[in-house]
Scaffold this motif. Structure first.
Motif, PDB file in Angstrom:
ATOM      1  N   GLN A   1       9.500  28.702  71.292  1.00  0.00           N
ATOM      2  CA  GLN A   1       9.886  28.723  69.802  1.00  0.00           C
ATOM      3  C   GLN A   1       9.259  29.573  69.099  1.00  0.00           C
ATOM      4  O   GLN A   1       9.426  30.099  68.151  1.00  0.00           O
ATOM      5  CB  GLN A   1       9.650  27.076  69.428  1.00  0.00           C
ATOM      6  CG  GLN A   1      10.111  26.866  68.171  1.00  0.00           C
ATOM      7  CD  GLN A   1       9.784  25.131  67.654  1.00  0.00           C
ATOM      8  OE1 GLN A   1       9.145  24.669  68.719  1.00  0.00           O
ATOM      9  NE2 GLN A   1      10.175  25.021  66.497  1.00  0.00           N
ATOM     10  N   ARG A   2       7.746  29.782  69.380  1.00  0.00           N
ATOM     11  CA  ARG A   2       6.824  30.773  68.538  1.00  0.00           C
ATOM     12  C   ARG A   2       7.464  32.217  68.765  1.00  0.00           C
ATOM     13  O   ARG A   2       7.707  32.761  67.706  1.00  0.00           O
ATOM     14  CB  ARG A   2       5.521  30.805  69.176  1.00  0.00           C
ATOM     15  CG  ARG A   2       4.580  31.665  68.396  1.00  0.00           C
ATOM     16  CD  ARG A   2       3.114  31.770  69.007  1.00  0.00           C
ATOM     17  NE  ARG A   2       2.363  32.429  68.257  1.00  0.00           N
ATOM     18  CZ  ARG A   2       1.627  32.450  67.406  1.00  0.00           C
ATOM     19  NH1 ARG A   2       1.837  31.094  66.617  1.00  0.00           N
ATOM     20  NH2 ARG A   2       0.704  33.390  66.915  1.00  0.00           N
ATOM     21  N   ALA A   3       7.957  32.596  69.668  1.00  0.00           N
ATOM     22  CA  ALA A   3       8.500  33.805  69.848  1.00  0.00           C
ATOM     23  C   ALA A   3       9.800  34.110  69.146  1.00  0.00           C
ATOM     24  O   ALA A   3      10.093  35.015  68.684  1.00  0.00           O
ATOM     25  CB  ALA A   3       8.764  34.265  71.464  1.00  0.00           C
TER      26      ALA A   3
ATOM     27  N   LEU B   1       9.053  34.314  65.372  1.00  0.00           N
ATOM     28  CA  LEU B   1       8.291  35.675  65.159  1.00  0.00           C
ATOM     29  C   LEU B   1       9.545  36.974  64.919  1.00  0.00           C
ATOM     30  O   LEU B   1       9.676  37.768  64.320  1.00  0.00           O
ATOM     31  CB  LEU B   1       7.282  36.199  66.118  1.00  0.00           C
ATOM     32  CG  LEU B   1       5.938  35.341  65.999  1.00  0.00           C
ATOM     33  CD1 LEU B   1       5.092  35.633  67.169  1.00  0.00           C
ATOM     34  CD2 LEU B   1       5.384  35.491  64.554  1.00  0.00           C
ATOM     35  N   PHE B   2      10.345  36.654  65.956  1.00  0.00           N
ATOM     36  CA  PHE B   2      11.519  37.545  66.188  1.00  0.00           C
ATOM     37  C   PHE B   2      12.549  37.289  64.840  1.00  0.00           C
ATOM     38  O   PHE B   2      12.854  38.545  64.310  1.00  0.00           O
ATOM     39  CB  PHE B   2      12.296  37.496  67.335  1.00  0.00           C
ATOM     40  CG  PHE B   2      13.781  38.066  67.684  1.00  0.00           C
ATOM     41  CD1 PHE B   2      13.495  39.417  67.960  1.00  0.00           C
ATOM     42  CD2 PHE B   2      14.836  37.452  67.183  1.00  0.00           C
ATOM     43  CE1 PHE B   2      14.625  40.363  68.045  1.00  0.00           C
ATOM     44  CE2 PHE B   2      15.931  38.585  67.259  1.00  0.00           C
ATOM     45  CZ  PHE B   2      16.083  39.900  67.798  1.00  0.00           C
ATOM     46  N   LEU B   3      12.713  36.279  64.513  1.00  0.00           N
ATOM     47  CA  LEU B   3      13.563  36.119  63.154  1.00  0.00           C
ATOM     48  C   LEU B   3      12.832  36.680  62.059  1.00  0.00           C
ATOM     49  O   LEU B   3      13.648  37.226  60.985  1.00  0.00           O
ATOM     50  CB  LEU B   3      13.778  34.543  63.141  1.00  0.00           C
ATOM     51  CG  LEU B   3      14.924  33.944  64.060  1.00  0.00           C
ATOM     52  CD1 LEU B   3      14.715  32.454  63.781  1.00  0.00           C
ATOM     53  CD2 LEU B   3      16.058  34.630  63.975  1.00  0.00           C
ATOM     54  N   LEU B   4      11.536  36.247  61.803  1.00  0.00           N
ATOM     55  CA  LEU B   4      10.809  36.871  60.748  1.00  0.00           C
ATOM     56  C   LEU B   4      10.776  38.629  60.704  1.00  0.00           C
ATOM     57  O   LEU B   4      11.121  39.173  59.881  1.00  0.00           O
ATOM     58  CB  LEU B   4       9.355  36.472  60.800  1.00  0.00           C
ATOM     59  CG  LEU B   4       8.256  37.153  59.942  1.00  0.00           C
ATOM     60  CD1 LEU B   4       8.998  36.503  58.433  1.00  0.00           C
ATOM     61  CD2 LEU B   4       6.879  36.615  60.031  1.00  0.00           C
TER      62      LEU B   4
END
Length: 663
Positions: A435-437, A440-443
């Motif tokens: 979920q963290r990755a 970060l990818f969406l950001l």
């Protein structure tokens, strides 16, 4: 684990009971087909060329003579409140109108007739009826699936192979000997039809058109299996030879979970699904296997499982939440496994235990045993003693009579609403992983999109302006860089002059004029560096009108300016007419004022206004001077006011000197 069982019926036990109860009396026996419990509480079954309707107590309500022999292995199918359908002679579909029975109008008519070959091609494999679309779906061996209206008109047909968008769907491994070989079943909640072929592929179709929603290959489990709609967002597949129960997602055909069950009595043994979403299936090992919608297993056995078997499919009670099961106690039951197959054999039945069981809670509402006074009376004092009975027939009458059921019955519509409400819509998840990755990818994607949007907008505005279309981009950017350097140099110089003026007690007019000139030049550079100017959108706009009073030659003075602004009126003196300043006796100070145009600074007397008018007539150049002096006659002070604009605001540097009393 798999099975090859021997089907043990209760017929022998019922035959002995009837023979002993009526000694010396000749009894005629008739065989009944698989029964159907109707919406009206009656039990419908075929016997040779007759369709019989039984009351729940075993008495015959009516008999309809047919010209065709009913299929023994296929029960009648509901077609709503008025119609019923069943297969006769393996090549005809008969439609019975229940309300026309006993009238001059024929109550049974042939809806569909086929001409089978010697090899069996053209025989009717099974049928299904949709009350939503009032359609009848018939699977004809080696010919395909056909949809008819209730009046016998063909709507559409479909085969196991279809070409869509240049790709072949269905029968991928063997097209020559591939055809539909199962009874079609309908999910009332999804309005979908399910059927399988000889290659072990499962099809999902719309009931309104021959459109394949999906095809799932289950040949890795087995090519022969039975299909049961859950009406709760799931489709259940029972594989007899593997002793497996699969739960599939109706929207995609993916396997949600699979459970292990005991050996089954026949290859077409099917489970039953209650309104709570629990699925129940009996096994020859004596247990009732029940699974929750999520695959949680419960095993139930009222009698000793080691000496009993469950051979027939349970019946739902009238509420839809409980099931009636028949557990047959056997004499000399033996089970042994050879490889992947389990064999179950027995000598003869000793009795049957009937139970009303709630799978979701594990509650037992009722239980009875045969032989017993209750069931012996049911068989001997009703019309059932003219027929050969087995566990399936007796269990159907037990369920129809609502034996031991303390709950109020529900309509079929209420049952479907209860089961369909369990369907939960699923949101498609296109991302998998941490979920963290993902965050970060969406950001990162969002930042890139914002930058690209800004760059595209800048380029579109830049190239659309005539001012820069004929210029080189490098020259344009170099010019902007040089303007930035000049602006920085002006900033440093202005800062130094302002600090010097603030530290020194006396500042001459030359320094003030130089500071004002630098401020004006910096403002011009700043305007050129702005986006609107650089991209060719700069326009020459008229400057704001002066707030100072103007002389028109007729009246004394008037004001020009925006409304709701306060204006300070001062006496303006030229440098030549200014009285001499006594620096030895005077006192000087510098003050910076910001003119916001909101509050009045000073109020002048009428005499001061007259003095201002006289001075204004002397020279127009004097009024335009960057240095203006004002004299306060009461206090004897000379004020010098220098105006500058910094960053779009108007600032004034005011120099005040105290004059001697002699002046």
């Amino acid at each position: 684990m798999a099975m090859f069982p021997s089907l043990v019926l209760l017929s022998f036990l019922v035959f002995l009971a009837l023979t002993h109860s009526q000694p010396g009396k000749e009894i005629s026996y008739r065989r009944l087909s698989r029964p159907l419990i109707g919406h009206d509480g009656k039990v419908y079954a075929c016997s040779e060329k007759d369709l019989l309707a039984f009351e729940s107590n075993g008495t015959i309500a009516w008999i309809l003579h047919l010209n065709y022999t009913c299929s023994f292995d296929m029960p009648p199918v509901h077609g709503g409140k008025e119609n019923m359908y069943f297969v006769a002679d393996n090549n005809r579909v008969l439609q019975v109108s229940l309300f026309n029975n006993g009238t001059s109008k024929p109550s049974a008519e042939v809806l569909l007739s086929t001409e089978p070959t010697k090899e069996g091609d053209g025989e009717i494999v099974g049928l299904a009826v949709s009350t939503v679309s009032s359609s009848v779906y018939v699977n004809i061996r080696r010919r395909g699936l056909f949809a008819y209206t209730s009046r016998g008109q063909l709507l559409w047909s479909a085969g196991p192979v279809i070409d869509q968008h240049g790709y072949q769907q269905g029968c991928r491994k063997n097209i020559a000997d591939c055809y539909f070989n199962s009874v079609p079943v309908i999910d009332q909640c999804e309005a979908s039809l399910y059927i399988s072929n000889t290659a072990g592929e499962l099809y999902s179709l719309s009931i309104r058109s021959p459109h394949f929603k999906w095809i799932q290959d289950l040949s890795s489990y087995e090519k022969v299996f039975s299909i049961t709609p859950g009406n709760n967002g799931r489709l259940y597949i029972s594989v007899p030879t593997k002793a497996r129960l699969l739960a599939l997602d109706v929207s995609s055909g993916n396997v949600l979970w699979e459970g292990i069950i005991g050996p089954l009595s026949t290859a077409d043994h099917t489970p039953v699904v209650d309104s709570n979403g629990w699925i129940s299936i009996g096994s020859l090992d004596g247990y009732l296997y029940t699974f929750s919608p999520t695959g949680v297993l419960k095993k139930f056995s009222k009698a000793a499982a080691i000496n009993s078997v469950i051979q027939v499919t349970p019946f739902l009670d009238c509420t839809g939440f409980a099931v009636y099961i028949a557990q047959t106690e056997m004499e000399g039951k033996i089970s042994h496994t050879v490889g992947e197959y389990t064999f179950v054999s027995a000598l003869k039945p000793k009795g049957v235990v009937f139970t009303l069981y709630v799978p979701a809670t594990g509650s037992i509402y009722w239980s009875g045993r045969y032989p017993g006074a209750q069931f012996s009376s049911l068989i001997s004092h009703s019309d059932l003693h003219h027929f050969i009975l087995d566990e399936r027939i007796v269990l159907a009458f037990v369920a129809a009579s609502k034996t031991g059921n303390p709950l109020a019955c529900r309509s079929m519509r209420q049952k479907f609403m209860s089961s369909c409400s369990q369907v939960r819509p699923k949101l498609a998840n296109i991302y998998t992983g941490s979920q963290r990755a993902i965050l970060l990818f969406l950001l990162f994607e969002s930042v890139i999109l914002v930058l690209l949007a800004g760059l595209v907008r800048f380029c579109c505005i830049f190239w659309s302006k005539k001012k820069v279309q004929g210029q080189n981009l490098g020259t344009f950017l170099e010019k902007r860089r040089s303007l930035r350097l000049k602006k920085k140099a002006f900033d440093r110089t202005i800062t130094e002059l302002e600090q010097k003026a603030a530290n020194e007690a006396v500042a001459d007019n030359e320094a003030l004029e130089k500071l004002g000139s630098l401020l004006q030049e910096r403002e011009g550079i700043q305007r050129k560096l702005s986006t609107t100017y650089s991209l060719g959108r700069d326009r020459i706009t008229s400057r704001s009108k002066s707030l100072l009073p103007l002389y028109d030659g007729k009246s004394r003075s008037h004001f020009q300016g925006a409304k709701k602004k306060s204006v300070a009126v001062f006496h303006t003196l030229s440098d030549a007419s200014s009285p001499k300043e006594h620096s030895s006796d005077g006192e000087s100070s510098w003050t910076s004022y910001e003119d916001k145009g909101k509050e009045p600074l000073e109020q002048e007397s009428s005499s001061e206004s007259e003095s201002f008018t006289k001075d204004h007539r002397k020279s127009s150049s004097e009024t335009a001077s960057s240095s203006r002096r004002f004299v306060d006659h009461d206090e004897g002070e000379v004020q010098s006011l220098h105006e500058m604009r910094i960053g779009g605001r108007s600032f004034s540097l005011k120099k005040r000197r105290t004059m001697s009393s002699t002046n």
